[in-house]
Every structure is written in C-alpha cells, then in structure tokens.
Design a protein around this motif. Structure first.
Motif, PDB file in Angstrom:
ATOM      1  N   LEU A  39      -2.924   7.931  -3.634  1.00  0.00           N
ATOM      2  CA  LEU A  39      -3.692   8.529  -2.544  1.00  0.00           C
ATOM      3  C   LEU A  39      -4.927   9.231  -3.104  1.00  0.00           C
ATOM      4  N   THR A  40      -6.040   8.514  -3.094  1.00  0.00           N
ATOM      5  CA  THR A  40      -7.326   9.078  -3.481  1.00  0.00           C
ATOM      6  C   THR A  40      -8.351   8.719  -2.424  1.00  0.00           C
ATOM      7  N   ARG A  41      -9.477   9.441  -2.432  1.00  0.00           N
ATOM      8  CA  ARG A  41     -10.536   9.163  -1.474  1.00  0.00           C
ATOM      9  C   ARG A  41     -11.029   7.723  -1.599  1.00  0.00           C
ATOM     10  N   GLN A  45     -10.810   4.742   1.202  1.00  0.00           N
ATOM     11  CA  GLN A  45     -12.032   4.118   1.708  1.00  0.00           C
ATOM     12  C   GLN A  45     -11.949   2.602   1.629  1.00  0.00           C
ATOM     13  N   ALA A  46     -11.213   2.108   0.625  1.00  0.00           N
ATOM     14  CA  ALA A  46     -11.079   0.663   0.462  1.00  0.00           C
ATOM     15  C   ALA A  46     -10.289   0.019   1.600  1.00  0.00           C
ATOM     16  N   LEU A  47      -9.503   0.822   2.335  1.00  0.00           N
ATOM     17  CA  LEU A  47      -8.743   0.263   3.460  1.00  0.00           C
ATOM     18  C   LEU A  47      -9.647  -0.149   4.613  1.00  0.00           C
ATOM     19  N   GLY A  48     -10.829   0.451   4.668  1.00  0.00           N
ATOM     20  CA  GLY A  48     -11.750   0.098   5.745  1.00  0.00           C
ATOM     21  C   GLY A  48     -11.673   1.068   6.909  1.00  0.00           C
ATOM     22  N   ALA A  49     -12.776   1.229   7.591  1.00  0.00           N
ATOM     23  CA  ALA A  49     -12.876   2.197   8.680  1.00  0.00           C
ATOM     24  C   ALA A  49     -11.936   1.879   9.832  1.00  0.00           C
TER      25      ALA A  49
END
Length: 492
Positions: A39-41, A45-49
């Motif tokens: 769990l990192t920023r 972010q790689a998961l997508g909006a």
C-alpha cells in the motif's frame, strides 16, 4: 581434518547448475509483482482513477466521516466559493450535538476537526480570507461545549489550540481591519477561555494588532489590573489568580511584539516575579544583553534548588557571551562535582588542552567513584562508559545500593553481565531481594526475570570474597521467602 573433494563424473556434476538456474530465473520477475501489492501512493495510482473512485464510493456508503471528507474535497476542487459555507455547516452541526463523547470517539472527531482546520487555512482562505477568519473563529468557539461533553486525552485540545493560533494569523491577513476590533475579539476569546484553548492566541496576533492595537490592548489590560484588589496574603488565591492571569497576558503580548522591556515590566506586576527570572534572562540573552541576564540570574534566592538546575545552562551561556570563559568553565566543573552531570563535564573537557584533558579525566573518574550517592555514581560510570570502574564500585558498595532503584541497577546489571558476571549477579540479587523483602507482589514478575538472569550467569561466576554461590543464594532465598507462592509459581 578437512575433507578433500571426491572426484565426480561429468554426469554427476551437470544436474546441479541445471536445477538451480530455473529457480534463480523464476524469482527475479516475482519481485516487482510483490512490491506492487504494497500500500503506497504510487501503487494505488497505478490502479487508475476509475477503480479508486469505485472503492471510495463503496467505502463512503458505510463511513460517514469519509463521505464528508470526500464532499469537502470535491467542493474545494469544483466549487471553492461554496467551501466556506460547507465547512461552517459542518461545524454548526457539531456545535448542536449534545451526546457525550467517549474516549473511542474523541480521536476520530479530533481528526475531522483538524482536517476542517486545514481546509479553512489552505482552501477557504485562498478563496475568501474573511470567510476563513469567521469560520476558524467558529471552530475555536466550539472548544468549551466539546470539552464539557468529552473524555479528551489531549487530541481535541491540540486541535483547538492550533486553531486559535491560526485565527490570529488569519486576522493579520484581513484588509483594513481596525485595531480596536482586533482587541475586542481577542479579549472576548480570552475572557471566555476556561480550557487553555487560547493560551497561544496572542503569540500569533502581532500582524493583526500592529503597534496601535498592541498599545490599546496593553492599556486595557493595565486598566483591568489596576481595578483588581491587592491580594490579602499568600492564601488569597482568588485575588492572586486573577492578577496573574492578567500579567501573563501582558507577558504574552510583550512576547508577541518582541518587547523585552514590556515583558520585564509584566513580570514585576505579577505576584511571583522570582518564578520568571530564568525566562527574563533567556530573553535578554537572545537580545545580546548578557550582563543584564547575569544580573537577573543573580536575583535567584540562595538555595532555591528548583531554580539552580534550570538556570545553570543560562548562567554558563551568559558568562560565555560576556567573555567570562574561565567563570563558565568553573561553573561547568562545579555542576559536574555536585550532580555528576556528564554533559557539563564533556563541555568542560572540550575547552581544555590535550594534556590537561587527560589529567582532568583521571580526576573526574576518581571523583565519580568516591561520590557519596553510589547509585548516581554507578549510573555516571555506565554513561561514561567505564565498565571496569563500575564493576569495582559494585564489588565495594553492593550492600549500600538500594534494590528498589531498578531504573539504575537493572540496566547496570545488563551492561555488566558479559564482562563482569559476578558484579552483575550482585545487582540482580539486590533487585530480587528488594521485591521479596517487601512482598511487592505487583513486582514479582520482574523479580522472577531478575532471578532467571542469576541462573543464566551462574555458570560464569567465579569465587569471590563475600559472594555466595548460586546454590547457597537459592537455598537462602527459598528458606526466607518460602511462603511467597505467587513468586515461586512464576519462577517455576
């Protein structure tokens, strides 16, 4: 005898590299995949909006606080002009609540209030400074009602104190604000503050007050002070408290305006000016007025122990600033001789030449060993560190060491265990017997651990005058304390 490698056939040697190579190759690609699950920023972010938005919507349906946070973020991003109203609406809702806030609800509320504070300070203020100041004041004014119905352990107090300081800074950013209005608002908040929420308010009001506002506030406070009756003796606590509250506000105002003379005057108007001698000296030193700082420090009552420790470093700093290095050195050495303060000794030693430092070190160690408070001496030798000298002190004075002083004896025993098992054993035994002699049942678990340490050290012990064998010690302990079944159950 080392074994010589036995000859192997080519067929027996070939499988080894073939079997290892695929394992090595298969592990290398796995590392990035494993790192991506942390769990990192960046990983989120790689998961997508779109996926993150779905997760947040699902969570917000069951978490009202998260839902409010998300709505605030959306308002800040797309309708900043309405953000102040949204924050004020939430603060009003909290203000109207009446239920008791148990300990498990305090921290979440404090987190929400702190988030609202940041929103006001950063987002609302960027759009409308007047709305930001008004809303921050509402947050500060929530403090009494929330404190009255909560079991706060400091979380809420910290948020409200920060909000009060923020409010002072926001006032300073308001255009065309009249000094009289600032003074009125400050006094209103200070007069209604029963929980220390506004203790730091004045420190942030320099820009808001300006020279004219500071003069007006000071005049108002002085008028209030003059209207108070003088205390009728040292037990007139109500009169003393009322007077000191005003003089402390005068001190805070002086600090806010960086006026040392006004601070000194305010101290003199209080009922206990001696309590602020060190504070005055600190402020004079910061202004480069070392001689005046020394004059103030000289006013401290002789033999007032509570002042000596707090002011020693101020005296040293003032003597150094005044060019009196020899006096500063003498004071450092005196403090070391009196209290075995190694920081002062090291500072003293740094100002010596190489040859003088060597002689002084030998004298210092001798002074520590002969120091009448043996526990303090032992702690100083460990901090030095001088373990051989610490062991010698334990051998000579173990019987005078109080086993109840576990804060010193237990770390000393741990430090001495490897190189000086006999002395470590003496200390552990003192700890064990102190607990059992007084039947301190709540400390039995610690005594059991100390006795376990004695068991571990027993094989390393050597014969020494006056030191029982481990077996003899255990026999005596069991005979003397055989009825303390709670302790022996822990040992077994």
């Amino acid at each position: 005898m080392a074994r010589s490698p036995s000859p192997k056939s080519p067929s027996s040697q070939s499988p080894a590299p073939k079997s290892r190579a695929p394992k090595t190759a298969s592990r290398k690609p796995a590392a990035p995949a494993k790192a991506g699950t942390t769990l990192t920023r960046e990983n989120l972010q790689a998961l997508g909006a779109e996926r993150l938005a779905s997760f947040l919507m699902e969570l917000a349906e069951h978490d009202a606080a998260l839902g409010r946070t998300l709505r605030m973020a959306l308002t800040a991003a797309h309708a900043r002009d309405r953000l102040g109203k949204e924050v004020e609406k939430r603060l009003r809702a909290i203000q109207q609540s009446r239920g008791f806030l148990s300990w498990d609800k305090v921290k979440p509320l404090a987190a929400e209030l702190d988030a609202l504070r940041h929103t006001i300070l950063e987002d609302v203020a960027a759009a409308d400074i007047e709305t930001a100041a008004r809303t921050m004041r509402l947050l500060v004014e929530l403090a009494p009602s929330i404190h009255e119905r909560s079991d706060d352990n400091g979380y809420l107090s910290n948020v409200f104190c920060d909000a009060a300081s923020d409010l002072g800074r926001l006032w300073g950013r308001l255009p065309n604000r009249k000094p009289a209005d600032v003074v009125e608002d400050i006094l209103t908040l200070l007069d209604s503050d029963e929980y220390g929420t506004c203790d730091d308010l004045l420190s942030s009001c320099r820009a808001a007050l300006g020279t004219d506002g500071a003069a007006l506030l000071r005049a108002t406070l002085m008028k209030r002070l003059q209207a108070l009756p003088l205390p009728r003796g040292g037990e007139d606590y109500r009169a003393i408290g009322a007077r000191n509250r005003i003089t402390r506000r005068l001190q805070d105002l002086a600090d806010a305006m960086d006026d040392v003379a006004a601070y000194i005057e305010a101290v003199g108007l209080g009922t206990h000016p001696d309590r602020f001698i060190g504070d005055v000296a600190r402020r004079l030193l910061d202004k480069g007025r070392a001689r005046e700082a020394l004059e103030w420090l000289a006013r401290e009552p002789a033999g007032a122990v509570r002042f000596d420790g707090a002011s020693d470093d101020l005296r040293i700093e003032a003597h150094e600033a005044a060019g009196e290095r020899d006096t500063a050195q003498a004071l450092r050495l005196k403090i070391f001789h009196t209290r075995l303060s190694l920081p002062h000794w090291r500072a003293y030693q740094r100002h010596l030449g190489d040859y003088d430092a060597i002689d002084a070190e030998e004298q210092a160690l001798a002074h520590i060993i002969d120091f009448p408070d043996r526990a303090a001496a032992l702690a100083a030798l460990l901090e030095w560190p001088a373990l051989d000298e610490a062991a010698r002190l334990v051998r000579t004075h173990a019987d005078t060491l109080d086993g109840r002083n576990y804060a010193t004896l237990r770390p000393a025993a741990e430090r001495l265990s490897e190189a000086h098992p006999n002395e470590a054993t003496r200390l552990y035994r003192r700890l064990v017997e102190a607990v059992l002699d007084q039947a301190l049942s709540r400390s039995y678990s610690y005594a059991a651990k100390d006795l376990k340490a004695c068991h571990a050290l027993a094989p390393m012990m050597t014969d020494a005058p006056g030191l029982e064998t481990h077996e003899a010690f255990m026999t005596r302990l069991k005979t003397r304390h055989r009825r303390k079944l709670g302790f022996w159950s822990l040992v077994s």
